[in-house]
Design a protein around this motif. Structure first.
Motif, PDB file in Angstrom:
ATOM      1  N   PRO A 163      11.504   6.076  -0.260  1.00 45.93           N
ATOM      2  CA  PRO A 163      10.205   6.542  -0.757  1.00 45.93           C
ATOM      3  C   PRO A 163       9.380   7.174   0.367  1.00 45.93           C
ATOM      4  CG  PRO A 163      10.243   4.157  -0.606  1.00 45.93           C
ATOM      5  CD  PRO A 163      11.628   4.629  -0.285  1.00 45.93           C
ATOM      6  N   SER A 204       5.511   8.044   1.496  1.00 47.42           N
ATOM      7  CA  SER A 204       4.129   7.708   1.173  1.00 47.42           C
ATOM      8  C   SER A 204       3.373   8.995   0.846  1.00 47.42           C
ATOM      9  CB  SER A 204       3.482   6.962   2.329  1.00 47.42           C
ATOM     10  OG  SER A 204       2.684   7.802   3.095  1.00 47.42           O
ATOM     11  N   PRO A 205       2.453   8.931  -0.108  1.00 47.91           N
ATOM     12  CA  PRO A 205       1.673  10.120  -0.460  1.00 47.91           C
ATOM     13  C   PRO A 205       0.954  10.731   0.742  1.00 47.91           C
ATOM     14  CG  PRO A 205       1.329   8.388  -2.082  1.00 47.91           C
ATOM     15  CD  PRO A 205       2.135   7.784  -0.948  1.00 47.91           C
ATOM     16  N   ALA A 206       0.573   9.901   1.706  1.00 46.94           N
ATOM     17  CA  ALA A 206      -0.113  10.409   2.893  1.00 46.94           C
ATOM     18  C   ALA A 206       0.790  11.298   3.745  1.00 46.94           C
ATOM     19  CB  ALA A 206      -0.632   9.238   3.735  1.00 46.94           C
ATOM     20  N   HIS A 207       2.099  11.113   3.660  1.00 47.34           N
ATOM     21  CA  HIS A 207       3.046  11.875   4.477  1.00 47.34           C
ATOM     22  C   HIS A 207       3.783  12.968   3.699  1.00 47.34           C
ATOM     23  CE1 HIS A 207       2.982   7.945   6.810  1.00 47.34           C
ATOM     24  NE2 HIS A 207       2.363   8.833   7.558  1.00 47.34           N
ATOM     25  N   LEU A 208       3.574  13.033   2.391  1.00 43.22           N
ATOM     26  CA  LEU A 208       4.354  13.951   1.558  1.00 43.22           C
ATOM     27  C   LEU A 208       4.218  15.401   1.983  1.00 43.22           C
ATOM     28  CD1 LEU A 208       6.255  14.300  -0.795  1.00 43.22           C
ATOM     29  CD2 LEU A 208       4.265  14.385  -2.316  1.00 43.22           C
ATOM     30  N   SER A 209       3.012  15.859   2.274  1.00 45.09           N
ATOM     31  CA  SER A 209       2.856  17.271   2.645  1.00 45.09           C
ATOM     32  C   SER A 209       3.606  17.589   3.935  1.00 45.09           C
ATOM     33  CB  SER A 209       1.381  17.650   2.771  1.00 45.09           C
ATOM     34  OG  SER A 209       0.773  16.943   3.826  1.00 45.09           O
TER      35      SER A 209
END
Length: 74
Positions: free
Chosen positions: A38, A40-45
């Protein structure tokens, strides 16, 4: 076992034990269930940008990569 995997394992056998263990953990993780880790949304970009750079073959120069790895040796 494929010829490529045999060649990879022969290469790994020549590495120090610590590096062999790191590679073994990665192989076991990949072969276990094939599910991606998975993000994390904070690292997706940042992950998506890195994937885009890889697709465009925009890689850091060898000297820059070596310098980054040297920082971990401290």
């Amino acid at each position: 076992m494929t010829k490529l995997l045999e060649r990879a394992l022969e290469t790994v056998r020549r590495l120090p034990a610590e590096a062999q263990d790191e590679i073994a953990r990665a192989i076991l993780n990949l072969a276990a269930d094939g599910a991606p880790e998975p993000v994390s949304p904070a690292h997706l970009s940042a992950v998506l940008e890195g994937l885009g750079q890889a697709q465009r073959r925009e890689f850091a120069p060898d000297a820059e990569v070596e310098a980054a790895f040297r920082r971990f040796d401290r």
